[in-house]
Design an enzyme around this catalytic site. Structure first.
Site, short mmCIF file in Angstrom:
data_model
loop_
_atom_site.label_atom_id
_atom_site.label_comp_id
_atom_site.label_asym_id
_atom_site.label_seq_id
_atom_site.Cartn_x
_atom_site.Cartn_y
_atom_site.Cartn_z
N GLY A 308 -3.22 0.48 -1.51
CA GLY A 308 -3.25 0.45 -2.97
C GLY A 308 -3.62 -0.94 -3.45
CD GLU A 309 -0.98 -4.70 -2.81
OE1 GLU A 309 -1.80 -5.60 -2.50
OE2 GLU A 309 0.17 -4.63 -2.34
CB ALA A 310 -7.46 -3.00 -6.92
#
Length: 342
Positions: A308-310
């Site tokens: 996640g987290e870009a």
């Protein structure tokens, strides 16, 4: 110069805007397509980089396309279902990870440093989790509209590519429920290990997804209503960010399962809503692999990631940058004095 985007007043307001989204600049896309055969290389020898450059030109509305000022924006939200034991981590980790982002200690911080990507982090009412969606709607309309506006009203002046990402303990549960509600199947099809659960915790997660979809899917009116019922504030904010980018002529790189579930809610209302988006990667989460197949998205990368987290979107930025540099910087056959094809 772009103008500020008017905040949403309601979900019906967003529905109306999704019906009137601007398309690409066809003249710029055509200019890119016309330049491609003149460059000093065999036709299609750069593979996907070639149409990627044309796509960027069309959605940026300029030729040649450039990618010098990318931004990653991570939205954080807390989920009521996190208290039901659907994650390997406790709910307070969301707050702790936001602090880690701000200190520069997370994975996305390192990727942004590596690829010269500006990073924004926005936390959304972390002291007020959404309601547990297996028992009631996750958000009221007022709450989901406020979260949508957190992404929609982000200033994008000077940004030439947007990577969206999230942080929120329990949000793969929300993504699984949205995917099932939108595309059918059973909870086991969409519910995976997320942060690393197995055994009874995974069984609990599957139950929460099954119960949530059974409660809300029969009453939901469309993808946006499902986002309100089964989503989270960070999912809604990312959906708003996708729309903001479209209105601001900024191409978007999609990240993982949670972002794609939020994006699928827009696509369910307006089939062309994601035309300005490209999928950065496909994660190892089984639900993400199933979802992108249903959405018709082809990833740029397959790196077996699930952070996640870009992070997957940020990792794809160099590919878009390479497409722009090759398209704009390569000499033509005429300029280089190289014989063209016969």
């Amino acid at each position: 110069m772009s103008h500020p985007i008017e905040p949403l007043r309601s979900l019906d307001d967003l529905r109306a805007r999704l019906r009137a989204l601007p398309g690409p600049d066809e003249a710029c896309r055509a200019a890119a397509a016309a330049r491609e055969p003149t460059l000093t290389k065999p036709l299609r020898s750069l593979g996907r980089l070639e149409p990627l450059a044309h796509w960027i030109a069309g959605w940026q509305g300029r030729h040649p396309p450039t990618l010098n000022t990318p931004r990653a924006h991570v939205f954080a939200g807390n989920h009521g279902v996190a208290l039901e034991g659907v994650s390997a981590y406790p709910p307070e980790v969301t707050v702790q990870m936001v602090a880690n982002f701000r200190r520069g200690g997370a994975g996305i911080n390192q990727l942004c440093k590596a690829f010269n990507i500006a990073l924004e982090v926005t936390e959304l009412d972390l002291d007020r989790p959404t309601q547990p969606f297996d028992k009631t709607a996750a958000m009221t309309e007022e709450e989901v509209v406020a979260a949508l506006n957190a992404g929609l009203c982000e200033p994008l002046e000077g940004v030439d590519c947007l990577c969206l990402g999230e942080m929120g303990i329990g949000n793969t549960t929300s993504a699984a429920a949205l995917s099932m509600a939108l595309y059918g199947g059973v909870a086991e099809d969409w519910t995976g290990p997320g942060s690393g659960i197995a055994g009874s915790a995974l069984e609990t997660k599957i139950r929460v997804v099954r119960d949530g979809v059974a409660l809300h899917a029969p009453m939901a009116t469309d993808g946006l209503d499902l986002l309100r019922r089964l989503g989270g504030r960070e999912l809604a904010a990312m959906a708003g960010g996708i729309v903001a980018a479209r209105l601001s002529r900024v191409p978007v790189i999609l990240d993982g399962f949670i972002l794609c579930a939020a994006a699928a809610c827009l696509k369910a209302v307006a089939p062309d809503a994601l035309d300005h988006c490209v999928l950065g990667h496909v994660s190892r989460e089984p639900g993400h692999q199933a979802l992108v197949a249903r959405m018709g998205l082809e990833p740029l990368l397959r790196m077996d990631m699930a952070l996640g987290e870009a992070s997957g979107a940020a990792l794809a930025v160099p590919m878009l940058r390479a497409a722009c540099f090759c398209h704009a910087g390569m000499a033509t056959f005429a300029e280089a004095g190289v014989s063209d094809r016969v």
